[in-house]
Write an enzyme that holds these catalytic residues in place. Structure first.
Site, PDB file in Angstrom:
ATOM      1  N   ASP A  30       9.266   3.017   0.638  1.00 38.13           N
ATOM      2  CA  ASP A  30       8.117   3.671   1.254  1.00 38.13           C
ATOM      3  C   ASP A  30       8.177   3.364   2.752  1.00 38.13           C
ATOM      4  OD1 ASP A  30       5.759   4.647   2.187  1.00 38.13           O
ATOM      5  OD2 ASP A  30       4.475   3.627   0.724  1.00 38.13           O
ATOM      6  N   TYR A  68       0.860  -1.184   0.000  1.00 38.00           N
ATOM      7  CA  TYR A  68       0.000   0.000   0.000  1.00 38.00           C
ATOM      8  C   TYR A  68       0.891   1.226   0.000  1.00 38.00           C
ATOM      9  CZ  TYR A  68      -3.597   3.361   1.436  1.00 38.00           C
ATOM     10  OH  TYR A  68      -4.466   4.432   1.504  1.00 38.00           O
ATOM     11  N   LYS A  84       3.080   9.458   8.717  1.00 38.85           N
ATOM     12  CA  LYS A  84       2.725   8.945  10.054  1.00 38.85           C
ATOM     13  C   LYS A  84       3.598   9.559  11.165  1.00 38.85           C
ATOM     14  CE  LYS A  84      -0.001   5.336   8.133  1.00 38.85           C
ATOM     15  NZ  LYS A  84       0.155   4.454   6.999  1.00 38.85           N
TER      16      LYS A  84
HETATM   17  C1  LIG Z   1      -0.339   4.885   5.543  1.00 40.57           C
HETATM   18  C2  LIG Z   1       0.567   4.615   4.404  1.00 40.57           C
HETATM   19  C3  LIG Z   1       0.609   5.437   3.262  1.00 40.57           C
HETATM   20  C4  LIG Z   1      -0.368   6.566   3.072  1.00 40.57           C
HETATM   21  O1  LIG Z   1      -0.204   7.572   4.007  1.00 40.57           O
HETATM   22  P1  LIG Z   1      -1.456   8.580   4.270  1.00 40.57           P
HETATM   23  O2  LIG Z   1      -0.872   9.595   5.199  1.00 40.57           O
HETATM   24  O3  LIG Z   1      -2.530   7.746   4.853  1.00 40.57           O
HETATM   25  O4  LIG Z   1      -1.820   9.145   2.958  1.00 40.57           O
HETATM   26  C5  LIG Z   1       1.558   5.194   2.298  1.00 40.57           C
HETATM   27  N1  LIG Z   1       2.428   4.179   2.420  1.00 40.57           N
HETATM   28  C6  LIG Z   1       2.421   3.351   3.488  1.00 40.57           C
HETATM   29  C7  LIG Z   1       3.446   2.269   3.586  1.00 40.57           C
HETATM   30  C8  LIG Z   1       1.482   3.536   4.502  1.00 40.57           C
HETATM   31  O5  LIG Z   1       1.454   2.686   5.527  1.00 40.57           O
END
Ligand SMILES: *Cc1c(COP(=O)(O)O)cnc(C)c1O
Length: 421
Positions: free
Chosen positions: A231, A138, A259
């Site tokens: 990521d 994701y 986050k």
């Molecule tokens: C939560 C998440 C995102 C998206 O971040 P948002 O602040 O919710 O847009 C992207 N990559 C990873 C790995 C995530 O866990």
């Protein structure tokens, strides 16, 4: 109104009654009254130990006083300027000091924006269009990455509303599969701008890279003029001071963050080597902009957070993770269940699956119905975890030994009920 009534009311105004899909667990989600430290309270008068922690950001526990004080001070000096502040440099330097691949950084407002911009940057830098992601990973909710995407949504079909033309450049292969990636790169290397990877796949539960897999990614991308994007929206400042790249000793070209970096406020960032980052506008021709980019509240919270995340912090937090996982492992063994405890540092999940989970294909075969019984029973026992088999559990430094013991006891009783033991 209680949570049930609020949810009925909410559904009239917010699609599905929530502002982000994973929150709408059945029969209805609890509505939050407040949260403090390791605990969260709902409007129905229940208190839970929180192992969801806002899906990752709250590594210092809810309402961390140092952050609260720093924010209170900043609030009265204004909340958004559309002009630069010294604090943005301060936070940038803190990240550069900690994160190996990072020489320059752009602050944005979410993890979604971070990956969207990082992918644009990789395309701009390499002059190529295609990207490779891993099945079940994701990277936020924008069009280019909503292909075989995770995030508690493993059982959902791909989203409507995304033109095929947009995703034709997004290729995916199974995680931890060197051969599949090698074959794909061999065929199309002249068209591939970047490989984007969650170093630990935390949006299908918690899947670690096999030994050497990240190093393999580093080598094969370097050999083929492909950028490697980590990521680290979850792993950044979670696994160690420098995130997964420090933890696994593998340095990507670009990192995306989110986050934790906002200290509980909305923020994301992408960062990398200077020669790559300088392609971002206004120093270069890859456009990226945002009204709230680097806003003083999120930046202040980020500074206060990173200040508190020193080596001792991680040592203590990881010890807590080890303690809890140790207890859970004992419980699983005592109950003689064919399920899989996974995790590292302050992250964990239990796969209701007898097989070792190395990728999305295997994760998908988990017993999600049984997991929901387990989830519900944990709630009955005062522990809140993400309501999906395909999310990751977190702990914060505010979780004390009593909390951890209580969590283990709740898990034992929930497993017993889920498995009729
Ligand atoms: C939560 C998440 C995102 C998206 O971040 P948002 O602040 O919710 O847009 C992207 N990559 C990873 C790995 C995530 O866990």
């Amino acid at each position: 109104m209680n949570s049930k009534e609020l949810f009925e009311e909410s559904k009239k105004y917010l699609p599905g009654g929530v502002d982000s899909p994973v929150r709408a667990f059945k029969p209805y989600p609890f509505f939050v009254e407040k949260a403090r430290g390791s605990k969260i309270w709902d409007v129905d008068g229940n208190k839970y130990i929180d192992n969801c922690l806002g899906y990752g950001p709250i590594i210092l526990g809810h309402g961390n006083m140092k952050i609260v004080e720093a924010i209170a001070k900043q609030l009265s000096n204004g909340t958004s300027y559309g002009a630069p502040t010294e604090n943005e440099i301060t936070l940038a330097k803190m990240v550069v000091d900690r994160v190996p691949c990072c020489e320059m950084i752009r602050f944005v407002n979410s993890g979604t924006e971070a990956t969207m911009s990082a992918i644009r940057l990789a395309r701009g830098f390499t002059g190529k269009d295609k990207i490779i992601k891993f099945e079940g990973s994701y990277h936020g909710a924008h069009d280019y990455v909503l292909v075989k995407s995770g995030s508690g949504a493993v059982t959902l079909p791909d989203s409507l509303g995304i033109p095929k033309d947009t995703t034709k450049n997004t290729l995916s292969v199974p995680f931890n599969d060197e051969k599949a990636l090698e074959d794909l790169i061999k065929k199309q290397k002249d068209q591939i701008a970047a490989v984007i990877v969650e170093p630990v796949m935390a949006n299908i539960g918690c899947v670690e890279p096999k030994k050497g897999f990240l190093k393999f990614l580093r080598e094969i991308t370097e050999e083929n003029n492909i950028l490697l994007i980590f990521d680290e929206v979850i792993t950044g400042f979670r696994l160690s001071k420098g995130g997964a790249q420090t933890y696994y000793h593998t340095i990507p070209d670009i990192v995306t963050m989110g986050k934790i970096i906002g200290g509980g406020f909305p923020m994301g960032a992408f960062a990398g080597k200077k020669e790559i980052m300088e392609m971002i506008a206004p120093s270069g021709n890859v456009y990226q902009a945002g009204t709230f980019n680097g806003n003083p509240i999120s930046v202040t919270a980020g500074i206060s957070t990173l200040k508190q995340l020193d080596q001792t912090f991680y040592k203590d937090l990881n010890k807590k993770g080890d303690f809890l996982r140790g207890k859970i492992a004992e419980i699983i063994e005592d109950l003689d269940l064919a399920i899989n405890l996974v995790g590292l540092s302050s992250m964990f999940q239990i796969y209701f699956n007898p097989k070792e989970v190395l990728n999305y294909e295997v994760a998908k075969q988990s017993d999600t119905e049984r997991f929901l019984v387990y989830f519900k029973e944990l709630m009955n026992n005062g522990v809140f975890i993400p309501p999906s088999q395909f999310e990751c559990n977190f702990i914060s430094c505010a979780h004390n030994k009593e909390d951890l013991t209580e969590i283990a006891i709740a898990i034992e009783s929930a497993l017993k009920i889920a498995w009729n033991k």
